[in-house]
Design an enzyme around this catalytic site. Structure first.
Site, PDB file in Angstrom:
ATOM      1  N   ARG A 106       0.830  -1.207   0.000  1.00 49.46           N
ATOM      2  CA  ARG A 106       0.000   0.000   0.000  1.00 49.46           C
ATOM      3  C   ARG A 106       0.867   1.260   0.000  1.00 49.46           C
ATOM      4  NH1 ARG A 106      -3.189  -3.135   3.696  1.00 49.46           N
ATOM      5  NH2 ARG A 106      -2.319  -1.971   5.452  1.00 49.46           N
ATOM      6  N   CYS A 109      -5.895 -18.319  15.595  1.00 52.55           N
ATOM      7  CA  CYS A 109      -6.698 -18.282  16.813  1.00 52.55           C
ATOM      8  C   CYS A 109      -8.037 -18.974  16.626  1.00 52.55           C
ATOM      9  CB  CYS A 109      -6.924 -16.847  17.247  1.00 52.55           C
ATOM     10  SG  CYS A 109      -5.393 -15.920  17.369  1.00 52.55           S
TER      11      CYS A 109
END
Lengths: 549, 549
Positions: free
Chosen positions: B21, B42
């Site tokens: 970016r 997770c």
């Protein structure tokens, strides 16, 4: 020392109990005009709803408990009608005594709160018209419901108004809402709550926004509410929820100084212009945390904390109350609306410079079930990124993020600090990059020039001579798009740069996607590929739609 | 510029996408040893559980998406086996190429994460023994479940261990837990999680606390887990969840400096001892926010933010990573356990002075339905009240309060600041005095001498020569009481002072009630009534019971 406290609810009772804990031997007299002390104002709409079914639950602490545990001289139905600061006396009226009596104090606390505003229009004293401020108010409303009221008009779309609408609907009533502003929740910026208006309508509430009640006319058992737009609504019950004003007449008559907004003026120790007289709660003017100007903030949290500070300072501690920031939250069905600090409109009124961003994150990791979107608006200072205010509307997790931002404002944090916050993450609770971190990233990008936004309220004027590029996928574009926009999916952007240059013919490029993420990436690509006048729509199409487009 | 990134998950992929970016033209190579990038570590236990049913949901971003959107040279099954900082090359091994190849970089990021610890005991390479670190791990576990595994032993009662226990139970398995510490969730102070151990037992988990696995022995299709206490458990599946260590061997072999705890040492810009080589994520040593000493903190949030900072600094920005505070949260059935900052045991290890308080507030106003209690422990500095750490265990609203306290720690707030926080209050969300405010009040009282505590861990020694006074009501006393305690309800305390004086005969008075509120009021009364040696039990009977009494 004899301490008298006028008012026995939030600020008054917090002061009384803290006083007793700190001083076992002081004489503490609490004078309450009504029949109830220490009751849960904020629970009143829920008692109408039946959510809090037992009336006793609203009485947080009974007079007997307070007298016994805190050895308070607690007197109900004792109204203070005058204060004499020179003589240090108050004049008390009770139903039992034909003539008011005078009583001396050493230190006095005025904690009489605020009073509900009444519209000064014909018929406003009709028996079907009620406010939702006290337990007797609610008793009367419940009596009307028991008597068969089937239709209600709620005037005012603030917190109490909306909570009461939902309560009345739960009791089976048809409800119409009249609000002077052209939005619900007038303290919020309108685009943040346009979906709340939709939600109310979906739940069957007829909205009269931008309208006011002109007069109330009795018709048979009902009353007709005449609106400014010419309509008339026949109803069984009118709830007046048009706001409150500090009940500062008593203080004013006693010669105490009022502030510019009509509340009692106090110093940081909450002393009035007479140092033996303190004031706390809705009746005072506070300093606004962000705008640093006087404000009237009628909230239970600040009132409780102020009562505590008064107690401490009366007894010789140096406690100070610094400011209020207007953190507030309301549940509307399953939607939560919350704000803290300044709004865009309050910043404009105060003529303060600000930046704003919008984002629409999920409350927790998208791959874990039941993630719910929220809409977040963050306001911050262009000079240093200091956080000025925030508004969040959504489902789960809204209350958490507003509290984090309320804490950040209190800590004078900047948006850069938000990028560093280490918040609790596991899939059921959040994301590795929490919405708060994301807000910090986005705001920091704006501050350091990594992104340039265009804003929904500038549409269509801002895009008149521009090429609007919708970088969503073709199926999204097909389902809905800005009329003037061309479709160029992000994935194809790099290869399409030459043709885009030809098509733009030097015009500004105005990018957008659904929430602002893809068009931000597109912005970065184009800015580094020879396009100089590029901007991406803050908040994407979701925010554009929230502005009514 | 050619930037190489070793590792394509949290830190690595955050760096890669941020790099792109910020710089459309850099050459960005991501080398991932495994078959998956950018996946949700997770979420793995929840995929075992079936809560996240679709495997694809764990893949946050596909390689195709990442290549296309961010123009990344993304290479899977590319393992870096050596780094030559002088030549600025890495040596890469792939399944396709018989001999490793070398490739040059301008800047390098090591984001290889951590590796699950293996117990160095006989049989630990048996095929029924698995960790929960990667998607292939979970695939193998799911295969064992599909093959009919009915019993599992989970070794390690940390976050992953507890999440995996619940997942396996949801899949119908009988589960036993082996944990070396005498408590579950060893990072927490034991009294805060004793109820979590009870909860697991209530849900049918057999606990072996204070025990370790000594060896694994194959028996038919099963394996026998031999424990240090002499027991043997026959099982179909063993989950090793005994912690992780930074995968810093590659860096060490390359001559980069490691920290005292075995992670890669980095400066604030996350540069290693070679300024062209950065490191981020689980593999590095960070500064502990509170203790200001090196720490290993393997969490997704910090890893993601570190990746972003590496990208910015590589491209010439001055971004810094300041510290990690170990904010963590885990769901155990309907209970949430969360912590931030230092624990009491970590403060003791670091020999830091601290005060502590316990409280047991409701998540929202008690008069509104479904209020849930939480247990809150706050640690703060005796000198200035600076917040050092917090642990909260309970139901709804735990995640909110830990995030507010995490923010307060980051802002270097004191307990006095907590008293002033203006958090969002309406009955469904909180209380006018939020648990956070209450914690601030209580801690401030301790600091300024308004209250003096005695502590549950000092019982029974501390009360040996004292008179224990239980100020709860007689019915509460009858249901349970400390054997030596006399009962003197708070409401009767003032009138009983003379007889209490006689009964105490100069002995210290040790007060208690259920949560600490009533006995605090009693403390204030007695201290101002001629009793000099008085203390009130921190956290009341609830905390005493949490200590096992």
């Amino acid at each position: 020392m004899k301490i008298m406290i006028i008012g026995g609810v939030a600020a008054g009772m917090s002061a009384a109990t803290r006083l007793r804990r700190l001083d076992e031997h002081a004489e503490i007299v609490v004078l309450e005009r009504g029949e109830y002390v220490s009751y849960a104002n904020c629970g009143l709409p829920y008692h109408i709803a039946g959510t809090i079914a037992e009336r006793e639950k609203l009485l947080v602490a009974s007079p007997e408990y307070l007298r016994q545990t805190f050895n308070l001289d607690l007197r109900l139905q004792h109204e203070v009608i005058a204060i004499d600061p020179q003589q240090k006396t108050v004049t008390i009226k009770t139903p039992q005594q034909p003539t008011p009596i005078q009583e001396r104090y050493d230190k006095l606390l005025i904690a009489v709160g605020s009073q509900a505003l009444q519209l000064p229009i014909p018929g406003s004293d009709l028996p079907q018209i009620h406010t939702v401020r006290t337990i007797p108010d609610v008793d009367q409303i419940n009596q009307l419901l028991a008597d068969g009221a089937g239709h209600a008009v709620v005037i005012g779309a603030g917190y109490i108004g909306l909570e009461t609408i939902e309560a009345l609907q739960q009791r089976g009533l048809t409800v119409e809402l009249v609000e002077l502003a052209k939005q619900v929740l007038p303290l919020f910026d309108h685009e943040m709550v346009s979906e709340v208006a939709d939600l109310l309508q979906q739940h069957g509430v007829k909205l009269h926004l931008g309208a006011s009640a002109q007069r109330f006319v009795p018709t048979n058992q009902q009353i007709a509410v005449h609106l400014s737009d010419g309509r008339q609504i026949k109803t069984d019950l009118v709830i007046m929820a048009v706001g409150v004003r500090p009940a500062s007449q008593l203080a004013q008559t006693a010669g105490l100084t009022l502030g510019e907004r009509g509340g009692i003026a106090v110093n940081q120790h909450l002393q009035t212009s007479d140092p033996a007289i303190y004031a706390a709660g809705d009746v005072i003017e506070v300093q606004d945390t962000v705008l640093q100007q006087p404000a009237l903030i009628a909230l239970a949290g600040p009132a409780n904390r102020q009562g505590r500070i008064v107690a401490e300072h009366m007894l010789g501690r140096s406690s100070r109350y610094h400011s209020s920031q207007g953190t507030a939250i309301v549940k509307v069905h399953t939607t939560t609306c919350a704000m803290t600090g300044a709004s865009e409109k309050s910043l404009q009124r105060a003529q303060r410079a600000y930046h704003k961003i919008y984002l629409h994150p999920n409350d927790h990791a998208g791959y874990y079930p039941d993630a719910q979107p929220m809409h977040l608006k963050l306001l911050f200072a262009p000079a240093d990124g200091r956080i000025l205010g925030a508004q969040i509307v959504g489902g789960a997790g809204v209350d958490k993020r507003i509290d984090v931002l309320a804490t950040a404002i209190r800590a004078k944090m900047s948006v850069h600090d938000l990028t560093e916050l280490e918040l609790a993450y596991a899939p059921p609770y959040g994301s590795a990059k929490d919405p708060i971190n994301m807000a910090g990233f986005l705001a920091s990008n704006l501050l350091d020039g990594t992104v340039k936004f265009w804003y929904a309220e500038e549409y269509p004027a801002i895009t008149e001579h521009a090429l609007i590029v919708d970088v969503r996928n073709p199926d999204e574009y097909a389902a809905w798009h800005i009329p003037e926009a061309i479709n160029l999916p992000l994935a194809e952007l790099r290869t399409a740069i030459p043709s885009l240059k030809a098509q733009a013919e030097g015009r500004p490029i105005r990018l957008h996607c659904m929430v602002g993420m893809r068009s931000y990436i597109a912005y970065r690509i184009l800015r580094q590929s020879g396009f100089t006048n590029v901007a991406t729509l803050a908040g994407g199409a979701l925010t554009l739609k929230a502005f009514g487009h």
